[in-house]
Design a protein around this motif. Structure first.
Motif, PDB file in Angstrom:
ATOM      1  N   PHE A   1       0.938  -1.074  -0.095  1.00 61.06           N
ATOM      2  CA  PHE A   1       0.041  -0.031  -0.063  1.00 61.06           C
ATOM      3  C   PHE A   1       0.876   1.184   0.076  1.00 61.06           C
ATOM      4  O   PHE A   1       0.685   2.189   1.090  1.00 61.06           O
ATOM      5  N   PRO A   2       1.607   1.540  -0.988  1.00 62.05           N
ATOM      6  CA  PRO A   2       2.292   2.792  -1.167  1.00 62.05           C
ATOM      7  C   PRO A   2       1.613   3.835  -1.555  1.00 62.05           C
ATOM      8  O   PRO A   2       0.517   4.000  -1.975  1.00 62.05           O
ATOM      9  N   ARG A   3       2.160   4.953  -1.059  1.00 63.20           N
ATOM     10  CA  ARG A   3       1.554   6.398  -1.193  1.00 63.20           C
ATOM     11  C   ARG A   3       2.460   7.452  -1.383  1.00 63.20           C
ATOM     12  O   ARG A   3       2.777   8.067  -0.370  1.00 63.20           O
TER      13      ARG A   3
ATOM     14  N   TYR B   1       4.668   7.076   1.953  1.00 62.14           N
ATOM     15  CA  TYR B   1       3.889   6.560   2.922  1.00 62.14           C
ATOM     16  C   TYR B   1       3.666   5.052   2.536  1.00 62.14           C
ATOM     17  O   TYR B   1       3.532   4.936   1.438  1.00 62.14           O
ATOM     18  N   PHE B   2       3.586   4.229   3.426  1.00 61.91           N
ATOM     19  CA  PHE B   2       3.421   2.750   3.010  1.00 61.91           C
ATOM     20  C   PHE B   2       3.072   2.028   4.421  1.00 61.91           C
ATOM     21  O   PHE B   2       3.044   2.513   5.633  1.00 61.91           O
ATOM     22  N   ALA B   3       2.587   0.839   4.172  1.00 64.71           N
ATOM     23  CA  ALA B   3       2.130  -0.132   5.222  1.00 64.71           C
ATOM     24  C   ALA B   3       3.319  -1.153   5.496  1.00 64.71           C
ATOM     25  O   ALA B   3       3.882  -1.671   4.318  1.00 64.71           O
ATOM     26  N   SER B   4       3.788  -1.544   6.794  1.00 66.44           N
ATOM     27  CA  SER B   4       4.536  -2.612   6.892  1.00 66.44           C
ATOM     28  C   SER B   4       4.416  -3.174   8.220  1.00 66.44           C
ATOM     29  O   SER B   4       3.964  -2.590   9.078  1.00 66.44           O
ATOM     30  N   ASP B   5       4.580  -4.632   8.391  1.00 60.54           N
ATOM     31  CA  ASP B   5       5.034  -5.191   9.592  1.00 60.54           C
ATOM     32  C   ASP B   5       6.357  -5.550   9.754  1.00 60.54           C
ATOM     33  O   ASP B   5       6.516  -6.569  10.830  1.00 60.54           O
ATOM     34  N   GLY B   6       7.203  -4.972   9.008  1.00 56.23           N
ATOM     35  CA  GLY B   6       8.572  -5.488   9.329  1.00 56.23           C
ATOM     36  C   GLY B   6       9.479  -4.287   9.974  1.00 56.23           C
ATOM     37  O   GLY B   6      10.172  -4.476  10.545  1.00 56.23           O
ATOM     38  N   HIS B   7       8.981  -3.095   9.644  1.00 53.36           N
ATOM     39  CA  HIS B   7       9.728  -1.905  10.721  1.00 53.36           C
ATOM     40  C   HIS B   7       8.881  -1.797  12.021  1.00 53.36           C
ATOM     41  O   HIS B   7       7.778  -2.354  12.492  1.00 53.36           O
TER      42      HIS B   7
ATOM     43  N   GLY C   1       1.757  -4.051  15.972  1.00 50.15           N
ATOM     44  CA  GLY C   1       1.302  -5.301  16.028  1.00 50.15           C
ATOM     45  C   GLY C   1       1.557  -6.100  14.406  1.00 50.15           C
ATOM     46  O   GLY C   1       2.572  -6.320  14.024  1.00 50.15           O
ATOM     47  N   LYS C   2       0.497  -5.771  13.760  1.00 53.91           N
ATOM     48  CA  LYS C   2       0.503  -6.302  12.223  1.00 53.91           C
ATOM     49  C   LYS C   2       0.884  -5.255  11.447  1.00 53.91           C
ATOM     50  O   LYS C   2       2.058  -4.537  11.576  1.00 53.91           O
ATOM     51  N   LEU C   3       0.130  -4.935  10.285  1.00 54.47           N
ATOM     52  CA  LEU C   3       0.558  -3.698   9.405  1.00 54.47           C
ATOM     53  C   LEU C   3       0.283  -2.414  10.197  1.00 54.47           C
ATOM     54  O   LEU C   3      -0.728  -2.153  10.846  1.00 54.47           O
ATOM     55  N   ASP C   4       1.345  -1.579  10.083  1.00 60.82           N
ATOM     56  CA  ASP C   4       1.360  -0.165  10.399  1.00 60.82           C
ATOM     57  C   ASP C   4       1.572   0.674   9.191  1.00 60.82           C
ATOM     58  O   ASP C   4       2.195   0.224   8.436  1.00 60.82           O
ATOM     59  N   ILE C   5       1.147   1.889   9.340  1.00 58.59           N
ATOM     60  CA  ILE C   5       1.570   2.955   8.187  1.00 58.59           C
ATOM     61  C   ILE C   5       2.706   3.855   8.664  1.00 58.59           C
ATOM     62  O   ILE C   5       2.769   4.291   9.888  1.00 58.59           O
ATOM     63  N   PHE C   6       3.408   3.887   7.914  1.00 55.38           N
ATOM     64  CA  PHE C   6       5.006   4.666   8.191  1.00 55.38           C
ATOM     65  C   PHE C   6       5.118   5.644   7.032  1.00 55.38           C
ATOM     66  O   PHE C   6       4.493   5.657   5.993  1.00 55.38           O
ATOM     67  N   VAL C   7       6.112   6.361   7.239  1.00 54.04           N
ATOM     68  CA  VAL C   7       6.620   7.620   6.194  1.00 54.04           C
ATOM     69  C   VAL C   7       7.994   7.558   6.064  1.00 54.04           C
ATOM     70  O   VAL C   7       8.590   7.360   7.067  1.00 54.04           O
ATOM     71  N   ALA C   8       8.358   7.443   5.019  1.00 53.16           N
ATOM     72  CA  ALA C   8       9.794   7.540   4.558  1.00 53.16           C
ATOM     73  C   ALA C   8      10.101   8.888   4.073  1.00 53.16           C
ATOM     74  O   ALA C   8       9.418   9.281   3.289  1.00 53.16           O
TER      75      ALA C   8
END
Length: 641
Positions: free
Chosen positions: A331-333, A341-347, A351-358
């Motif tokens: 889910f890139p943005r 912005y994107f969703a990840s469960d590795g960063h 819990g599960k997928l969170d939303i991050f900003v790079a």
């Protein structure tokens, strides 16, 4: 005998039935029908709660269908029979997705003891580090609040909202027809409704009219190019064996008044790859998407493809290890300001997928979790801004939702800052010849900041009044000037003259301050006495107290660069003429030297010692009268253009 035969026959029938049920469940699992596998193996667990095989397949079915939070009791049962890295590791993942961080840490630590594989140890260590990092995650937008869009959501699946040309497009299982046996939910289709920002016309939701939703498969996340002429969406999970085996991206183009039939995109490369969650760059020249193709860093990675001359997309590139992890990214943005912005469960997440900003900072890509007011222990993904960064949508399956995945909207509730308006009311006056003050209209007053930059300026009115609007807690300089008067500069500060932020009650507070500027007449050859210029007996050295008074004359000279002055020194009538002339001349010259040392051009100054030749009080009788005669004066002797 007959009764025994019947008993043996019953046992054989039950055993055959169990074997048949177990094989049926395995078949469901092997074909990806995870919900059917869970239902079937659950029947076996009713009779054998500790059946290792049934617990294994139910745990894996939940995990592989993105419901790992439900798998922990089954991995716990498995650990009763077999301690292994996988059982501890996935138990830890399940516990983390429920927010049980302490128990999850114990599970990941235990997992490391059951493997010699460095890659597996790294996986566990990464999970441990991520959990320990949770405490330091702070909200990027602390005043943003999420709300479930209940009137938009259905009891099923609703996710991946995007807005294009005043329409909200999203994916939903409402009226999809048929059950997707991997999750037990209905198949998804694409819908739209009119929208203005985050306000959606929920009464008029319709299936997308640009192309036909297909039955018996999932139509997933959608992306629409900035010009609205290209639509790309995910399509897969078909019930037909003749269809594509996994999820792929399809594209449809606006041609001749309508959209073309969707076509399989070349960037999918292999039909066995999973490709989904597309998003266009702000200029429409780059397509971002998620894929599980084998050249990634683990799980699903984010990729980008550039638009080719024929309008298709190619030159696929992985976004690299700063974005992608051994977990899942999707889910890139991308944003026009360079934020991604994107969703990840590795960063590090909750819990599960969170939303991050790079975002790139000093040549380094920094990835930040949006924080606990946006993310939860559940899946949070698919952010879309309708008014960046103040409002928009995300998707979440957090507790308390209406269905499974639900669409949420967010808004910025940052309190408006309370405003303090500072108004300075200035009155301009001039001194008359008899030293009285009178209103001085049409006086120019200019306002300068601490960097000597002009802020404002105006002429006083016929009543000698004018007004400036200033900022709190700042220092300024006012310079007042009028023909026939000495120009005057006055420092002014609003520091300490306004209420503190904690004291403010109203949204807008007006503070009125008052000051008066008095200008001296500029008359050639008129002597002006400098008060308090004292010298030690028989000496001409400038004392510190005299220097303070001479600094005032320095300021007048700096404020009035066009004047030349005579600085004169006078004695009382005591002592001889020759002595007094010499002493007064030395004192006048000493004062001039001091003024020159403060940056005034020597050519603007003349030193004159008058001795006792210009007494103000003839025949002075006491020390007070002698002091009046002992004075230092200046007078303007020339005004240059």
């Amino acid at each position: 005998m007959k009764r025994g035969y019947i008993t043996i026959l019953s046992i054989l029938v039950i055993f055959t039935s169990c074997v048949s049920l177990q094989q049926k469940a395995k078949n469901h699992f092997s074909t990806g029908e995870y919900q059917l596998a869970i239902a079937t193996f659950s029947q076996l667990l009713e009779k054998e709660p500790d059946n290792p095989e049934a617990n294994y397949y139910i745990a894996e079915s939940y995990r592989l269908s993105n419901r790992v939070e439900k798998s922990s009791p089954y991995y716990e049962q498995l650990l009763e029979h077999e301690e292994s890295f996988e059982n501890y590791y996935y138990k830890g993942k399940s516990l983390k997705s429920q927010g049980e961080y302490d128990d999850a840490l114990k599970a990941f630590e235990a997992a490391k003891k059951w493997t010699m594989d460095d890659e597996k140890v790294d996986l566990a260590d990464k999970e441990i580090a991520n959990i320990k990092a949770i405490a330091s995650i702070e909200p990027i937008w602390p005043n943003h609040k999420l709300e479930n869009y209940e009137l938009l959501n259905s009891p099923g699946i609703d996710y991946a909202p995007v807005v294009s040309e005043n329409y909200l497009y999203f994916t939903s299982s409402r009226g999809g027809g048929g059950i997707y046996t991997a999750t037990g939910q209905g198949y998804t289709k694409l819908f739209r409704a009119r929208a203005e920002g985050i306000k959606v016309d929920v009464q008029n939701i319709q299936a997308v009219p640009e192309f036909r939703n297909e039955s018996g498969l999932n139509q997933g996340a959608i992306a629409i190019s900035p010009d609205g002429n290209t639509i790309i969406y995910a399509r897969g999970n078909s019930t037909s064996r003749r269809d594509l085996p996994d999820v792929s991206l399809f594209a449809t183009y606006f041609r001749g008044g309508g959209f073309t039939e969707p076509v399989f995109m070349a960037l999918n490369e292999e039909p066995t790859y999973w490709n989904s969650t597309p998003a266009f760059s702000p200029d429409g020249e780059t397509l971002y998407f998620a894929s599980n193709r084998p050249d990634g860093y683990g799980g699903t990675d984010l990729y980008k493809a550039t638009r080719l001359a024929n309008g298709d997309f190619g030159n696929v590139q992985n976004l690299g290890p700063e974005i992608n992890t051994k977990g899942n990214e999707m889910f890139p943005r991308p944003m026009s300001n360079g934020e991604f912005y994107f969703a990840s469960d590795g960063h590090p997440g909750f819990g599960k997928l969170d939303i991050f900003v790079a975002k790139e900072e000093n040549g380094v890509i920094k990835v930040k979790n949006l924080g606990p007011n946006i993310n939860s222990v559940a899946d949070d993904f698919g952010i879309f801004f309708t008014n960046y960064p103040k409002e928009g949508f995300i998707t979440s399956n957090r507790e308390g939702g209406k269905g499974d995945d639900d669409i949420y909207f967010f808004q910025d509730f940052t309190p408006k800052p309370k405003v303090v308006n500072v108004f300075l009311n200035v009155v301009t006056k001039g001194k008359t010849e008899d030293e009285k003050e009178e209103i001085l209209p049409q006086t120019r007053v200019a306002l300068y900041d601490e960097n000597n930059q002009t802020i404002d300026g105006n002429f006083s009115n016929q009543n000698g009044r004018l007004r400036f609007q200033l900022q709190p807690d700042q220092t300024f300089t006012m310079i007042a000037s009028k023909n026939g008067y000495f120009t005057k500069s006055i420092p002014y500060s609003t520091k300490g003259k306004t209420p503190s932020p904690e004291e403010l009650i109203q949204d807008v507070t007006n503070v009125n301050l008052d000051t008066t500027i008095v200008l001296e007449r500029l008359v050639l050859e008129k002597a002006i006495v400098l008060e308090n210029i004292y010298y030690d007996l028989d000496k001409a050295d400038i004392r510190p107290d005299a220097a303070e008074e001479l600094d005032k004359l320095v300021k007048i000279l700096k404020d009035n660069p066009s004047i030349r002055i005579e600085l004169s020194s006078h004695t009382d009538a005591r002592a001889s003429d020759a002595y007094n002339d010499n002493l007064s001349q030395r004192r006048a010259e000493s004062a001039v030297e001091y003024i020159v040392s403060q940056g005034i051009d020597r050519d603007r100054l003349e030193a004159k010692g008058y001795g006792k030749r210009q007494l103000l009080i003839e025949n002075a009788q006491n020390e007070e009268e002698h002091q009046v005669n002992r004075r230092t004066e200046f007078k303007v002797i020339e005004i240059t253009d």
